[in-house]
Motif scaffolding. Structure first.
Motif, PDB file in Angstrom:
ATOM      1  N   SER A   1       0.815  -1.211   0.000  1.00 28.61           N
ATOM      2  CA  SER A   1       0.000   0.000   0.000  1.00 28.61           C
ATOM      3  C   SER A   1       0.852   1.267   0.000  1.00 28.61           C
ATOM      4  CB  SER A   1      -0.924   0.020   1.228  1.00 28.61           C
ATOM      5  OG  SER A   1      -1.906  -0.969   1.122  1.00 28.61           O
TER       6      SER A   1
ATOM      7  N   ALA B   1      -4.113  -2.433   5.015  1.00 28.17           N
ATOM      8  CA  ALA B   1      -2.794  -3.016   5.239  1.00 28.17           C
ATOM      9  C   ALA B   1      -2.589  -3.245   6.728  1.00 28.17           C
ATOM     10  CB  ALA B   1      -1.716  -2.085   4.705  1.00 28.17           C
TER      11      ALA B   1
ATOM     12  N   TYR C   1      -2.653  -7.968   4.619  1.00 32.39           N
ATOM     13  CA  TYR C   1      -3.905  -7.213   4.599  1.00 32.39           C
ATOM     14  C   TYR C   1      -4.924  -7.888   5.510  1.00 32.39           C
ATOM     15  CZ  TYR C   1      -2.081  -4.557   0.681  1.00 32.39           C
ATOM     16  OH  TYR C   1      -1.322  -3.732  -0.088  1.00 32.39           O
TER      17      TYR C   1
END
Length: 424
Positions: free
Chosen positions: A116, A368, A380
């Motif tokens: 991310s 995340a 995640y």
């Protein structure tokens, strides 16, 4: 530029590390929380004494003295908003969240290796950016993470980690008040729910909630009731072990089995998970479903009636078995609505203050997670809360800013609040 502006907003709220420290067995694990109290007062009143008094109200004074109270106050924010950062236990953070004047209380942190935070496609930070990347070499900044900073509270804490790294799993969503100078944001449900079926050895199937990402592939495991596996060596009886909390379950009795537990409260099921259970079936009311997230073993949460039926099955046979199926995604026809865990407004103390300003998706949001918090799905996990909703609003604010770079925060707030459309 919009994405960089969004990140700048995030950095405002992401300058503190999330540190795990154990102050005492009575206090439990302390972590860094940010207590957000809205706009800074117009009059120049000193805020640090107020923040310290609030800390003293929530921290058990029998276990801590005045000097230690001051050490728990990491920083008072008074330039851009009213708030402070402090080392709190989870229970103290919940108590703080219920105090008058507190908008939200949330943990802070970041995990740079998460996909991310990849900076692919990002340009360099603005030349005027003066931020720094702090963390003794273990914090990695790039063109997306353009700054990371922590504040060291006191050398009196043991096992301090001098780093902004997140070790509690808030991941990408540490910017709970990233739009804090612009908006207060409520959370709403999304248009999907996750149904997790529990199938018993007698063929009966009961639908539960709580996202389950594990696939047992239909394999049946021995089924046991938590109340039948008390940790008697620790002086625990069935009235406690039925909740399956940490330390209440005898690992020798539940290892490799699916365990039926009587409560969805914080910590319920932990004893079974730590004891090596193959799966967990929690129990709760429908109103609790919006705050549930995946556990580290196959799990579901059933209602009170389903729990009763499963319990009766356990008592009706010498070898009860069960399996937990991977979750099925179904459409939530009632969405979006504001769930119980989020403020709906107005302020009960000041009814003419209409807050929150708007609402954004906050239930079952893929976020995340740091590996240290048992992140699933390759780093995640699903998470729920207003801290999941605020980043959505922040992104929209950044998008507007990209088209209108000279707009003030008030103008952006007005644009967001006055362009909503009714939903079917």
């Amino acid at each position: 530029m919009a994405l960089q502006w969004l990140l700048l907003l995030s950095v405002i709220c992401s300058t503190l590390l999330l540190v795990d420290v154990t102050h005492s067995s009575a206090q439990g694990v302390r972590k860094a929380y940010i207590v957000y109290m809205g706009d800074k007062p117009k009059n120049e009143v000193p805020l640090s004494p107020l923040h310290l008094n609030m800390l003293q109200d929530v921290v058990d004074s029998s276990n801590i003295d005045d000097i230690e109270h001051e050490a728990l106050l990491l920083r008072s924010y008074k330039r851009s908003f009213n708030g402070f950062a402090a080392m709190l236990t989870e229970q103290e953070a919940q108590k703080m969240a219920g105090m008058d004047g507190v908008v939200s209380v949330f943990p802070n942190g970041i995990w740079p290796e998460s996909d991310s935070f990849s900076d692919v496609g990002f340009g360099p930070p603005p030349k005027k950016w003066k931020g720094k990347c702090q963390g003794n070499g273990n914090s990695t900044c790039n063109n997306k993470i353009i700054g990371a900073q922590y504040y060291l509270a006191s050398r009196s804490f043991e096992d301090e980690i001098e780093s902004p790294r997140d070790i509690a799993g808030h991941g990408t969503h540490c910017a709970s008040t990233a739009a804090g100078n612009l908006l207060s944001v409520a959370a709403t449900t999304i248009n999907r729910q996750f149904i997790t079926k529990v199938q018993l050895g007698n063929g009966k199937i009961y639908e539960g909630l709580l996202p389950n990402i594990y696939d047992l592939e239909g394999k049946f495991y021995p089924l046991i009731y938590g109340g039948d596996a008390p940790n008697t060596t620790a002086g625990v009886d069935t009235s406690v072990s039925r909740f399956c909390s940490q330390g209440s379950i005898d690992p020798n009795l539940i290892k490799g089995k699916i365990v039926l537990c009587d409560s969805p409260q914080d910590g319920a099921g932990d004893g079974a998970i730590l004891g090596g259970a193959a799966g967990v079936v929690l129990t709760g009311k429908k109103v609790d479903d919006d705050a549930l997230g995946p556990l580290s073993v196959p799990a579901s949460q059933v209602g009170l009636e389903e729990n009763s039926n499963i319990y009766k099955y356990i008592k009706s046979t010498r070898n009860p078995t069960a399996t937990i199926w991977k979750s099925e995604e179904v459409n939530d026809v009632l969405a979006p609505y504001v769930p119980y865990y989020s403020s709906r407004g107005p302020n009960p103390a000041i009814p003419n203050v209409l807050k929150p300003d708007l609402a954004a998706p906050g239930s079952y949001i893929l976020a995340a997670y740091s590996p240290s918090d048992g992140g699933k799905l390759a780093g995640y996990n699903f998470d729920t809360g207003t801290s999941m909703a605020c980043p959505h609003a922040t992104a929209v604010a950044a998008y507007i800013k990209s088209f209108h770079p000279k707009w003030s925060p008030a103008a952006i707030q007005s644009a967001l609040m006055t362009t909503a459309k009714p939903m079917s």
